[in-house]
Design a protein around this motif. Structure first.
Motif, PDB file in Angstrom:
ATOM      1  N   SER A 118       0.824  -1.215   0.000  1.00  0.00           N
ATOM      2  CA  SER A 118       0.000   0.000   0.000  1.00  0.00           C
ATOM      3  C   SER A 118       0.856   1.262   0.000  1.00  0.00           C
ATOM      4  N   LYS A 119       2.116   1.147   0.435  1.00  0.00           N
ATOM      5  CA  LYS A 119       3.013   2.304   0.583  1.00  0.00           C
ATOM      6  C   LYS A 119       2.319   3.414   1.375  1.00  0.00           C
ATOM      7  N   THR A 120       1.664   3.006   2.455  1.00  0.00           N
ATOM      8  CA  THR A 120       0.969   3.942   3.338  1.00  0.00           C
ATOM      9  C   THR A 120       1.396   3.678   4.771  1.00  0.00           C
ATOM     10  N   VAL A 121       1.657   4.739   5.498  1.00  0.00           N
ATOM     11  CA  VAL A 121       2.015   4.653   6.912  1.00  0.00           C
ATOM     12  C   VAL A 121       0.905   5.293   7.723  1.00  0.00           C
ATOM     13  N   GLY A 122       0.508   4.647   8.799  1.00  0.00           N
ATOM     14  CA  GLY A 122      -0.505   5.199   9.684  1.00  0.00           C
ATOM     15  C   GLY A 122       0.116   6.049  10.777  1.00  0.00           C
ATOM     16  N   ILE A 123      -0.548   7.159  11.107  1.00  0.00           N
ATOM     17  CA  ILE A 123      -0.088   8.037  12.189  1.00  0.00           C
ATOM     18  C   ILE A 123      -1.187   8.120  13.237  1.00  0.00           C
ATOM     19  N   VAL A 124      -0.860   7.769  14.476  1.00  0.00           N
ATOM     20  CA  VAL A 124      -1.782   7.956  15.599  1.00  0.00           C
ATOM     21  C   VAL A 124      -1.329   9.200  16.342  1.00  0.00           C
ATOM     22  N   GLY A 125      -2.219  10.197  16.443  1.00  0.00           N
ATOM     23  CA  GLY A 125      -1.843  11.471  17.046  1.00  0.00           C
ATOM     24  C   GLY A 125      -2.698  11.820  18.247  1.00  0.00           C
ATOM     25  N   PHE A 126      -2.057  12.281  19.313  1.00  0.00           N
ATOM     26  CA  PHE A 126      -2.762  12.760  20.507  1.00  0.00           C
ATOM     27  C   PHE A 126      -2.375  14.215  20.742  1.00  0.00           C
ATOM     28  N   GLY A 127      -3.337  15.038  21.104  1.00  0.00           N
ATOM     29  CA  GLY A 127      -3.048  16.448  21.404  1.00  0.00           C
ATOM     30  C   GLY A 127      -2.703  17.263  20.185  1.00  0.00           C
ATOM     31  N   THR A 128      -3.241  16.887  19.036  1.00  0.00           N
ATOM     32  CA  THR A 128      -2.834  17.531  17.785  1.00  0.00           C
ATOM     33  C   THR A 128      -3.408  18.944  17.616  1.00  0.00           C
ATOM     34  N   GLY A 169      -8.706   1.487  19.036  1.00  0.00           N
ATOM     35  CA  GLY A 169      -9.652   1.925  18.016  1.00  0.00           C
ATOM     36  C   GLY A 169      -8.956   2.662  16.882  1.00  0.00           C
ATOM     37  N   ALA A 170      -7.979   3.500  17.225  1.00  0.00           N
ATOM     38  CA  ALA A 170      -7.236   4.235  16.200  1.00  0.00           C
ATOM     39  C   ALA A 170      -6.449   3.280  15.313  1.00  0.00           C
ATOM     40  N   VAL A 171      -5.821   2.270  15.924  1.00  0.00           N
ATOM     41  CA  VAL A 171      -5.043   1.308  15.136  1.00  0.00           C
ATOM     42  C   VAL A 171      -5.963   0.492  14.233  1.00  0.00           C
ATOM     43  N   ARG A 172      -7.155   0.123  14.735  1.00  0.00           N
ATOM     44  CA  ARG A 172      -8.115  -0.605  13.894  1.00  0.00           C
ATOM     45  C   ARG A 172      -8.542   0.240  12.703  1.00  0.00           C
ATOM     46  N   GLU A 173      -8.801   1.520  12.972  1.00  0.00           N
ATOM     47  CA  GLU A 173      -9.202   2.435  11.883  1.00  0.00           C
ATOM     48  C   GLU A 173      -8.112   2.511  10.819  1.00  0.00           C
ATOM     49  N   LEU A 174      -6.875   2.631  11.245  1.00  0.00           N
ATOM     50  CA  LEU A 174      -5.760   2.713  10.299  1.00  0.00           C
ATOM     51  C   LEU A 174      -5.562   1.391   9.570  1.00  0.00           C
ATOM     52  N   ARG A 230      -7.771  -0.390   8.344  1.00  0.00           N
ATOM     53  CA  ARG A 230      -8.649  -0.422   7.168  1.00  0.00           C
ATOM     54  C   ARG A 230      -7.989   0.227   5.956  1.00  0.00           C
ATOM     55  N   HIS A 231      -6.936   1.019   6.201  1.00  0.00           N
ATOM     56  CA  HIS A 231      -6.164   1.608   5.099  1.00  0.00           C
ATOM     57  C   HIS A 231      -4.996   0.714   4.687  1.00  0.00           C
ATOM     58  N   ASP A 232      -4.918  -0.459   5.319  1.00  0.00           N
ATOM     59  CA  ASP A 232      -3.867  -1.429   4.994  1.00  0.00           C
ATOM     60  C   ASP A 232      -2.479  -0.802   5.148  1.00  0.00           C
ATOM     61  N   VAL A 233      -2.271  -0.078   6.250  1.00  0.00           N
ATOM     62  CA  VAL A 233      -0.992   0.588   6.460  1.00  0.00           C
ATOM     63  C   VAL A 233       0.115  -0.440   6.663  1.00  0.00           C
ATOM     64  N   GLU A 234       1.305  -0.104   6.196  1.00  0.00           N
ATOM     65  CA  GLU A 234       2.452  -1.007   6.319  1.00  0.00           C
ATOM     66  C   GLU A 234       3.190  -0.825   7.634  1.00  0.00           C
ATOM     67  N   GLY A 235       3.010   0.309   8.279  1.00  0.00           N
ATOM     68  CA  GLY A 235       3.663   0.586   9.554  1.00  0.00           C
ATOM     69  C   GLY A 235       2.942   1.714  10.252  1.00  0.00           C
ATOM     70  N   LEU A 236       3.310   1.954  11.502  1.00  0.00           N
ATOM     71  CA  LEU A 236       2.618   2.955  12.317  1.00  0.00           C
ATOM     72  C   LEU A 236       3.623   3.887  12.994  1.00  0.00           C
ATOM     73  N   ILE A 237       3.290   5.179  13.022  1.00  0.00           N
ATOM     74  CA  ILE A 237       4.015   6.159  13.819  1.00  0.00           C
ATOM     75  C   ILE A 237       3.060   6.660  14.888  1.00  0.00           C
ATOM     76  N   LEU A 238       3.444   6.520  16.144  1.00  0.00           N
ATOM     77  CA  LEU A 238       2.572   6.890  17.253  1.00  0.00           C
ATOM     78  C   LEU A 238       3.105   8.145  17.930  1.00  0.00           C
ATOM     79  N   ILE A 239       2.349   9.237  17.828  1.00  0.00           N
ATOM     80  CA  ILE A 239       2.697  10.490  18.503  1.00  0.00           C
ATOM     81  C   ILE A 239       1.845  10.540  19.766  1.00  0.00           C
ATOM     82  N   THR A 240       2.275   9.760  20.738  1.00  0.00           N
ATOM     83  CA  THR A 240       1.491   9.555  21.955  1.00  0.00           C
ATOM     84  C   THR A 240       2.431   9.651  23.148  1.00  0.00           C
ATOM     85  N   PRO A 241       2.288  10.677  23.993  1.00  0.00           N
ATOM     86  CA  PRO A 241       3.246  10.914  25.080  1.00  0.00           C
ATOM     87  C   PRO A 241       3.042   9.984  26.268  1.00  0.00           C
ATOM     88  N   LEU A 242       3.200   8.677  26.028  1.00  0.00           N
ATOM     89  CA  LEU A 242       3.039   7.698  27.092  1.00  0.00           C
ATOM     90  C   LEU A 242       4.293   7.686  27.963  1.00  0.00           C
TER      91      LEU A 242
END
Length: 348
Positions: free
Chosen positions: A69-79, A117-122, A124-136
């Motif tokens: 898919s050449k798509t990367v998913g981004i999970v963002g908090f506090g954007t 839920g955010a990862v499940r949503e992403l 559906r875009h068949d992302v190849e990887g994930l970048i998480l902007i989450t201040p855990l």
């Protein structure tokens, strides 16, 4: 109504590109899918035709051919805040520069159900990887790996020294630079407006402020927790001023809160920097137009995006090549102090 007005322009096809470049449609397909067998001169001619015609490859068709898919998913908090928003934008630009698309899912909190839920949503875009902007602040590699469903991932905004694959800016170093600057100017009474201490970067800045003062043989002044907003900075400064505790310098967790703090000080007739020096964090574009122009800590968000994109694409390729097992890696960037007119030696 004219024919051109009633019928939308015909979409540019792969065959149109092939005719313009004087090659076969198979060659255009190889260029689009980054096949190594195309001669550099031919590749350049095809890319020029693609740009000239405004051709946009169909992502679904490309996936059917390449299996990617050449798509990367981004999970963002506090954007909605400057820092996280800049992180998302810088990552987006860097991915586009590497020929990748992205899909963004924002979360309102850092609870596991929201992140799942955010990862499940992403997904559906068949992302190849994930970048998480989450201040855990505290999370294990196994937990994040399970959350991401085994996909390669990179985290932004985690603690320096974390074993997680990540790209970080050394928040503690930035806060120490700001605090040492005030100490070097001669300030002995340094207060703080921190960010929300549930965020790891706010906590890191707060701890560095405290530790830097203690190392200098000084007692940390009062600290009030803010919420990253100008209004929150205003309220926190009001609380400091109302406490009656003396301070000649103020370290603020970000530039937005510093803006509110400057307003509160001005309303109380406290002159900056003649009576109180103020330092922010982030170096927002407007910081040099504050009154007075704000001394602050600059974070290189563009470099953060470039490094994050490089790290996630490296992890994706490593996952596709079993002989190159992915190894967790952290890239740490160093912020810099920008001295302007909001800081000066304390009043005598």
């Amino acid at each position: 109504m004219s024919a051109s007005a009633s019928h939308p322009p015909k979409a540019v096809t792969l065959n149109d590109v092939a005719r313009a470049a004087g090659v076969s449609h198979q060659t255009v397909s190889r260029v689009i899918n980054e096949h190594p067998s195309v001669a550099p001169a031919t590749r350049a001619r095809v890319l020029a035709a693609i740009r000239e015609l405004g051709y946009r490859p169909n992502a679904l068709a490309r996936k059917l051919v390449t299996g990617r898919s050449k798509t990367v998913g981004i999970v963002g908090f506090g954007t909605t805040f400057y820092g996280p928003a800049q992180m998302v934008l810088s990552v987006e630009r860097a991915l586009k520069g590497r020929g990748y698309g992205f899909a963004l899912a924002s979360v309102d909190d850092l609870e596991r159900p929201s992140l799942e839920g955010a990862v499940r949503e992403l997904g559906r875009h068949d992302v190849e990887g994930l970048i998480l902007i989450t201040p855990l602040r505290e999370v294990s590699l196994a937990e994040i790996d399970a959350l991401c469903g085994g996909r390669p991932f990179v985290m932004i905004d985690v603690a320096k020294g974390s074993p997680l694959p990540s790209v970080v800016i050394d928040q503690g170093h930035g806060s120490a630079l700001a605090t040492r600057h005030l100490v070097d100017l001669g300030h002995h009474h340094v207060a703080e407006i921190s960010g929300p201490l549930a965020w790891h970067d706010a906590w890191a800045r707060h701890e560095a402020w405290r530790e830097t003062l203690l190392k200098a043989g000084l007692t940390p002044g009062r600290s009030v927790e803010g919420d990253w907003t100008a209004e929150g900075g205003y309220r926190a400064a009001e609380a400091l001023l109302s406490s009656g505790e003396r301070f000649t310098a103020l370290v603020v967790g970000n530039d937005q809160m510093a803006l509110g703090a400057l307003a509160a000080l001005s309303e109380r007739g406290v002159r900056v920097p003649e009576e109180v020096s103020v330092v922010g964090f982030d170096d927002v574009p407007e910081a040099r137009f504050y009154r007075p122009p704000l001394t602050t800590v600059r974070q290189d968000f563009a470099e953060l995006g470039t490094r994050s994109a490089a790290l996630i694409l490296k992890a994706i390729e490593a996952r596709r090549a079993p002989q190159l097992p992915p190894r967790p890696e952290q890239v740490c960037l160093t912020p810099e102090l920008v001295v302007r007119l909001s800081t000066a030696p304390p009043p005598r």
